[in-house]
Every structure is written in structure tokens, then in C-alpha cells.
Design an enzyme around this catalytic site. Structure first.
Site, PDB file in Angstrom:
ATOM      1  N   GLY A  14       0.709  -1.289   0.042  1.00  0.00           N
ATOM      2  CA  GLY A  14       0.006   0.009  -0.187  1.00  0.00           C
ATOM      3  C   GLY A  14       0.687   1.321   0.088  1.00  0.00           C
ATOM      4  N   MET A  89      -4.618  -7.013  -6.796  1.00  0.00           N
ATOM      5  CA  MET A  89      -4.357  -8.242  -7.752  1.00  0.00           C
ATOM      6  C   MET A  89      -5.400  -9.052  -8.124  1.00  0.00           C
ATOM      7  SD  MET A  89      -0.867  -7.799  -7.721  1.00  0.00           S
ATOM      8  CE  MET A  89      -0.215  -9.282  -8.078  1.00  0.00           C
ATOM      9  N   HIS A 114       1.025   1.147 -13.142  1.00  0.00           N
ATOM     10  CA  HIS A 114       1.674   0.033 -13.454  1.00  0.00           C
ATOM     11  C   HIS A 114       2.941   0.563 -13.725  1.00  0.00           C
ATOM     12  CE1 HIS A 114       2.461  -4.030 -14.905  1.00  0.00           C
ATOM     13  NE2 HIS A 114       3.068  -3.373 -15.892  1.00  0.00           N
TER      14      HIS A 114
HETATM   15  C1  GRF Z   1       3.084  -0.876  -7.471  1.00  0.00           C
HETATM   16  O1  GRF Z   1       4.280  -1.252  -8.196  1.00  0.00           O
HETATM   17  C2  GRF Z   1       1.978  -1.004  -8.718  1.00  0.00           C
HETATM   18  O2  GRF Z   1       2.538  -0.147  -9.584  1.00  0.00           O
HETATM   19  C3  GRF Z   1       1.741  -2.331  -9.100  1.00  0.00           C
HETATM   20  O3  GRF Z   1       1.830  -3.082  -7.620  1.00  0.00           O
HETATM   21  C4  GRF Z   1       2.759  -2.398  -6.960  1.00  0.00           C
HETATM   22  C5  GRF Z   1       2.068  -2.117  -5.615  1.00  0.00           C
HETATM   23  O4  GRF Z   1       2.836  -1.445  -4.492  1.00  0.00           O
HETATM   24  N1  GRF Z   1       0.340  -2.517  -9.543  1.00  0.00           N
HETATM   25  P1  GRF Z   1       2.026  -0.821  -3.245  1.00  0.00           P
HETATM   26  O5  GRF Z   1       1.377  -1.745  -2.525  1.00  0.00           O
HETATM   27  O6  GRF Z   1       1.547   0.545  -3.837  1.00  0.00           O
HETATM   28  O7  GRF Z   1       3.612  -0.361  -2.270  1.00  0.00           O
END
Ligand code: GRF
Length: 203
Positions: A14, A89, A114
Site C-alpha cells: 500500500g 491483484m 503500473h
Molecule cells: C506497484 O508497483 C504498482 O504499480 C503495482 O503493484 C505495486 C503495488 O505497490 N500494480 P504498493 O502496494 O503500492 O506499495
């Protein structure tokens, strides 16, 4: 004027969600109304708690339709204008996206961040895959979400070079910083009224 109401959907640490929550708290015209995770115990929930942001778990289950219905119920209950995916996810079904856009006069108001210059390196492990290919540069893409895996129309891209001798760990840190900058910049543009928004309207 009513604030633009945002729900963040996230499955993991997060860090993007945290950057968005903090930025939203410094802006008058947007709010993170809730954070939702499909994983009990995900780091994002603690981050929301620490920032006094409402948070929910809708745990993963086998029946996708039922899961999505529970998420949609919350989006409707809280009259959410935009959904920001941040490390969520799961793919969203066409039915989910259609239902949500019908509440916004047909506008697509679901975005994702992404860590690659899409269409290169969609899916998981994008940073590592680009690193192993020794690309000269990569970057991050903020895009509208459709039912595909990282396939929706691009809204913003920011570039990042790979420095000679840079480790994967260092490069990853720079990636995450760039993601946070890009996502919060988008939020600021939204707060300034520069991202057209159709407010929630029940049909
Ligand atoms: C990030 O790299 C985002 O781009 C990808 O998943 C990761 C999530 O990281 N879709 P976080 O949970 O926001 O630290």
C-alpha cells in the site's frame, strides 16, 4: 461543492495508497472515502488505519461474481466517483466495469498505476523483467482500466532511465517514488478540475 469521492483497491503493502491518502488529505476537493483490500492483514489496511481512513476487507473467494458484487455494494453505498487501483491483484470483469460506469453517465472512472511503459511488460514482476532485459529506460503508466491485464487507454506516462551499474533494489526504489509522484500528480489534476469527472448518480 461536493468533494470527489475516491475508493482505493489494493492487495499489498500500500505505498501508492498511502501517498494518495496523504495527498488527498492536503486537498480540499477530493477525498479517499475508503480503502478496500481483498487480503486480510495486507499492509495497506494498517496504513489506512494510521491515517484515519475508513477501510474494508472483502476477502478473496472462489465466486468472482459474488466478490465483485460485494465490492460494488460498497462503491454504491458510499457513492464513489473514482476507483483507484493500487496493487490490486485481481482483474475486474466487464460486468463490474459496466455497472460502475453506468453510475457515472457511462464514463470510465477506474484507473490503475503500473510500473512499466505499457504496452511493454504488462502483468507481474515488470520491474525485474525490464531490469533483466537491461533496457535503457522504462517508466510508469497510469491508465484507465478495462477487463484486460494492464490494457486500458493510457492517461499519463513518466520515464525512468536505468543507470549503469544500478542494482535492481535501487532501481525499484526509484520506480516506486515515480509511481507515487505520478499517481499523486493525477490526483492533484483531478482536484483542480482538470480530469473530467461524472459524479456518482444511481440509475
Ligand atoms: C506497484 O508497483 C504498482 O504499480 C503495482 O503493484 C505495486 C503495488 O505497490 N500494480 P504498493 O502496494 O503500492 O506499495
Amino acid at each position: 461543492m461536493n468533494k470527489i469521492r475516491i475508493a482505493i483497491l489494493a492487495s499489498g503493502t500500500g505505498s501508492n495508497a498511502e501517498a494518495l491518502m496523504k495527498k488527498a488529505q492536503s486537498l480540499n476537493s477530493v477525498e479517499v472515502t475508503f480503502v478496500l483490500s481483498d487480503k486480510a492483514g495486507a499492509g495497506v489496511l494498517e496504513k489506512a488505519q494510521n491515517l484515519s481512513v475508513r477501510h474494508f476487507v472483502v476477502a478473496k473467494q472462489n465466486d468472482r461474481r459474488e466478490h465483485e458484487q460485494r465490492v460494488l455494494n460498497l462503491l454504491r453505498e458510499y457513492r464513489i466517483d473514482w476507483v483507484f487501483l493500487a496493487g490490486y491483484m485481481r482483474l475486474l470483469s466487464p460486468e463490474f466495469l459496466q455497472t460502475f460506469s453506468a453510475w457515472h453517465r457511462g464514463s470510465s472512472q477506474v484507473v490503475n498505476i503500473h510500473p512499466s511503459l505499457l504496452p511493454a511488460y504488462p502483468g507481474v514482476d515488470s520491474i525485474r523483467r525490464a531490469y533483466e532485459d537491461r533496457v535503457n529506460e522504462s517508466g510508469v503508466t497510469l491508465h484507465l482500466v478495462d477487463e484486460g491485464m494492464d490494457t486500458g487507454p493510457h492517461l499519463m506516462q513518466s520515464r525512468l532511465t536505468l543507470e549503469a551499474g544500478e542494482s535492481l533494489a535501487d532501481w525499484s526504489v526509484r520506480f516506486h517514488k515515480l509511481e507515487h509522484q505520478t499517481y499523486t500528480q493525477f490526483l492533484e489534476l483531478m482536484a483542480l478540475g482538470q480530469i473530467p469527472t461524472s459524479p456518482f448518480e444511481e440509475t
